[in-house]
Design a protein around this motif. Sequence first.
Motif, PDB file in Angstrom:
ATOM      1  N   LYS A 155      -1.151   9.073 -12.874  1.00  0.00           N
ATOM      2  CA  LYS A 155      -1.000   8.236 -11.678  1.00  0.00           C
ATOM      3  C   LYS A 155      -0.558   6.821 -12.049  1.00  0.00           C
ATOM      4  CE  LYS A 155      -4.407  10.602  -8.761  1.00  0.00           C
ATOM      5  NZ  LYS A 155      -5.614  10.430  -7.904  1.00  0.00           N
ATOM      6  N   ASP A 156      -0.291   6.606 -13.325  1.00  0.00           N
ATOM      7  CA  ASP A 156       0.088   5.270 -13.800  1.00  0.00           C
ATOM      8  C   ASP A 156       1.603   5.166 -13.911  1.00  0.00           C
ATOM      9  OD1 ASP A 156       0.208   2.762 -14.847  1.00  0.00           O
ATOM     10  OD2 ASP A 156      -0.705   3.270 -16.779  1.00  0.00           O
ATOM     11  N   ILE A 157       2.214   4.387 -13.051  1.00  0.00           N
ATOM     12  CA  ILE A 157       3.673   4.246 -13.034  1.00  0.00           C
ATOM     13  C   ILE A 157       4.153   3.142 -13.968  1.00  0.00           C
ATOM     14  CG2 ILE A 157       3.870   2.531 -11.179  1.00  0.00           C
ATOM     15  CD1 ILE A 157       6.192   4.267 -10.067  1.00  0.00           C
ATOM     16  N   ALA A 163       6.004  13.588  -9.562  1.00  0.00           N
ATOM     17  CA  ALA A 163       6.755  13.952  -8.359  1.00  0.00           C
ATOM     18  C   ALA A 163       7.897  12.977  -8.095  1.00  0.00           C
ATOM     19  CB  ALA A 163       5.816  13.984  -7.153  1.00  0.00           C
ATOM     20  N   LEU A 164       7.780  11.783  -8.653  1.00  0.00           N
ATOM     21  CA  LEU A 164       8.845  10.785  -8.505  1.00  0.00           C
ATOM     22  C   LEU A 164       9.990  11.015  -9.483  1.00  0.00           C
ATOM     23  CD1 LEU A 164       6.713   7.526  -8.041  1.00  0.00           C
ATOM     24  CD2 LEU A 164       7.976   8.773  -6.276  1.00  0.00           C
ATOM     25  N   GLY A 165       9.764  11.920 -10.429  1.00  0.00           N
ATOM     26  CA  GLY A 165      10.852  12.266 -11.340  1.00  0.00           C
ATOM     27  C   GLY A 165      10.596  12.020 -12.808  1.00  0.00           C
ATOM     28  N   ALA A 211       0.823  -1.213   0.000  1.00  0.00           N
ATOM     29  CA  ALA A 211       0.000   0.000   0.000  1.00  0.00           C
ATOM     30  C   ALA A 211       0.856   1.262   0.000  1.00  0.00           C
ATOM     31  CB  ALA A 211      -0.927   0.003   1.212  1.00  0.00           C
ATOM     32  N   GLU A 212       2.021   1.218   0.629  1.00  0.00           N
ATOM     33  CA  GLU A 212       2.895   2.396   0.648  1.00  0.00           C
ATOM     34  C   GLU A 212       3.519   2.652  -0.719  1.00  0.00           C
ATOM     35  OE1 GLU A 212       5.602   2.877   3.874  1.00  0.00           O
ATOM     36  OE2 GLU A 212       4.248   1.935   5.348  1.00  0.00           O
ATOM     37  N   PHE A 213       3.819   1.582  -1.448  1.00  0.00           N
ATOM     38  CA  PHE A 213       4.323   1.763  -2.810  1.00  0.00           C
ATOM     39  C   PHE A 213       3.212   2.291  -3.712  1.00  0.00           C
ATOM     40  CE2 PHE A 213       7.443  -1.302  -1.166  1.00  0.00           C
ATOM     41  CZ  PHE A 213       8.618  -0.680  -1.567  1.00  0.00           C
ATOM     42  N   ASP A 214       1.999   1.771  -3.524  1.00  0.00           N
ATOM     43  CA  ASP A 214       0.858   2.260  -4.305  1.00  0.00           C
ATOM     44  C   ASP A 214       0.639   3.753  -4.061  1.00  0.00           C
ATOM     45  OD1 ASP A 214       0.217  -0.166  -5.525  1.00  0.00           O
ATOM     46  OD2 ASP A 214      -1.057  -0.801  -3.854  1.00  0.00           O
ATOM     47  N   LYS A 215       0.722   4.159  -2.802  1.00  0.00           N
ATOM     48  CA  LYS A 215       0.503   5.558  -2.455  1.00  0.00           C
ATOM     49  C   LYS A 215       1.592   6.445  -3.046  1.00  0.00           C
ATOM     50  CE  LYS A 215      -0.255   8.664   1.480  1.00  0.00           C
ATOM     51  NZ  LYS A 215      -0.354   8.777   2.967  1.00  0.00           N
ATOM     52  N   ALA A 216       2.849   6.003  -2.939  1.00  0.00           N
ATOM     53  CA  ALA A 216       3.965   6.787  -3.480  1.00  0.00           C
ATOM     54  C   ALA A 216       3.863   6.932  -4.989  1.00  0.00           C
ATOM     55  CB  ALA A 216       5.291   6.129  -3.102  1.00  0.00           C
ATOM     56  N   ALA A 217       3.252   5.930  -5.641  1.00  0.00           N
ATOM     57  CA  ALA A 217       3.162   5.935  -7.103  1.00  0.00           C
ATOM     58  C   ALA A 217       2.003   6.765  -7.636  1.00  0.00           C
ATOM     59  CB  ALA A 217       3.035   4.499  -7.612  1.00  0.00           C
ATOM     60  N   GLU A 218       1.224   7.355  -6.739  1.00  0.00           N
ATOM     61  CA  GLU A 218       0.064   8.126  -7.192  1.00  0.00           C
ATOM     62  C   GLU A 218       0.457   9.425  -7.879  1.00  0.00           C
ATOM     63  OE1 GLU A 218      -2.506   8.708  -3.896  1.00  0.00           O
ATOM     64  OE2 GLU A 218      -3.288   6.649  -3.912  1.00  0.00           O
ATOM     65  N   LEU A 223      11.276   4.215  -5.278  1.00  0.00           N
ATOM     66  CA  LEU A 223      10.692   4.467  -6.596  1.00  0.00           C
ATOM     67  C   LEU A 223      11.404   5.618  -7.302  1.00  0.00           C
ATOM     68  CD1 LEU A 223       6.872   3.966  -5.926  1.00  0.00           C
ATOM     69  CD2 LEU A 223       8.570   2.333  -6.755  1.00  0.00           C
ATOM     70  N   LYS A 224      11.808   6.642  -6.561  1.00  0.00           N
ATOM     71  CA  LYS A 224      12.558   7.742  -7.167  1.00  0.00           C
ATOM     72  C   LYS A 224      13.879   7.246  -7.745  1.00  0.00           C
ATOM     73  CE  LYS A 224      10.846  11.849  -4.718  1.00  0.00           C
ATOM     74  NZ  LYS A 224      11.206  12.955  -3.798  1.00  0.00           N
ATOM     75  N   MET A 225      14.519   6.331  -7.055  1.00  0.00           N
ATOM     76  CA  MET A 225      15.775   5.756  -7.534  1.00  0.00           C
ATOM     77  C   MET A 225      15.552   5.012  -8.855  1.00  0.00           C
ATOM     78  SD  MET A 225      18.200   2.964  -5.577  1.00  0.00           S
ATOM     79  CE  MET A 225      16.810   1.818  -5.423  1.00  0.00           C
ATOM     80  N   MET A 226      14.463   4.305  -8.948  1.00  0.00           N
ATOM     81  CA  MET A 226      14.163   3.546 -10.165  1.00  0.00           C
ATOM     82  C   MET A 226      13.787   4.469 -11.317  1.00  0.00           C
ATOM     83  SD  MET A 226      12.158   0.295  -8.494  1.00  0.00           S
ATOM     84  CE  MET A 226      13.088  -0.904  -7.510  1.00  0.00           C
ATOM     85  N   ILE A 227      13.028   5.511 -11.028  1.00  0.00           N
ATOM     86  CA  ILE A 227      12.664   6.487 -12.058  1.00  0.00           C
ATOM     87  C   ILE A 227      13.912   7.212 -12.563  1.00  0.00           C
ATOM     88  CG2 ILE A 227      11.398   8.611 -12.540  1.00  0.00           C
ATOM     89  CD1 ILE A 227       9.610   6.138 -12.265  1.00  0.00           C
TER      90      ILE A 227
END
Length: 392
Positions: A198-200, A179-181, A168-175, A221-225
């Motif tokens: 909102k689609d990663i 902002a993730l880059g 759920a925390e990854f889902d929330k961060a991916a919204e 997720l920011k590292m991966m982006i």
Amino acid sequence: MDEMELRFEGNPDPGRWRHRRKEGKGRSVVAFVIVLLLLGGLGAGGWYGYDRFAGRFLAADYDGPGSGEVIVEVKKGDSASTIAETLHGAGVVKSTRAFVNAANENPKSTGIQVGQYKLRKEMKASEAVVALLDLKNKHVEGAFTIPEGWTHMQVFDALSKETGIPVAEFDKAAENVQALGVPALWFKRTDGKKVNKKDIEGFLYPATYELPKDATAEQILKMMIKNFNAEMDKLDFVETVQSELNISPYEALVAASIAQVEARLDVDMGPVARVLYNRAYTGNFPCTCLQLDSTVNYWLRLIGKDAKASEKLLASELHDPKNPYNYDVKGMAIGPISNPGEVALKGAMNPPKSNYYFFVTIDDKGTTAYGVTNDDHEKNKLIACKNGIPIC
């Protein structure tokens, strides 16, 4: 000996298996040398030499799953024979030839990644190949690998197991993908369809990542982006797609994500992408739609259901009006259905020109046949059925 090379994560020159030289006379020479070693009065030394030659050229194999534990390492640039030598030296496989044969017979073997693995001693070669493909056997602490073709759901689930962070925390961060880059240029299309910000999916570049200790879901997720952006720059993906294909980078990313799932072999990534473009953009395909089982299955996964084999998908599922990825949606799919790797991305960037509108896998080796007309496609499907592919 037919020596073929594997593609591994981080290899600057990835490729499928490549033939180098053939057997034939080589076997005769080996047999002659073995005879000399056995008959030359070398005693223990002769047996040692025979054992080395037998291990290298004969397909001696263990018949069980093995026992105990041993750590082996697959290094950057290792060929199939190099890995075989490593495994043979560690007592994992009985002969190098058995491993090379097993790898050649397993079409997924090109997915073996660089790294250390926990294996067992005296394993059947085919089981050693499977073990090297199983990320659960990865030994490097803090390393996390995203295989090509995984969905974000698979990535989040695996990340949760690796880090203990709830999905759920990854889902929330991916919204908030931007902002993730993810740069704003990825949220535009040339076909009039809107991009879901909102689609990663598609932006989690397949690679092996070192996860920082105590990192949050957002930081991971920011590292991966960040890696995704770097790889796109390296490929010159955006400029190439816009100048050569006259479509948005996002649409090409969608095509790459579909080709990654649909094509069994690297050589087919580009041709399959071309079929997608021909269907979606030329106006020469009757419905100007993709008509793909893979997109329907992606929707089933999104809504919490299991994907189905093509022959088991119902007409109501293929044409479900509530499914934005269904058979009948015109143009390119609304979003990626997987996270594509380098080969699929290159295929979507530079697809070979063709007038093909159909493709189908026709054997268990992953061979893809193409057709211009539906009649061509039906003939190819008959070939597939004769080869045991369950599509009839």
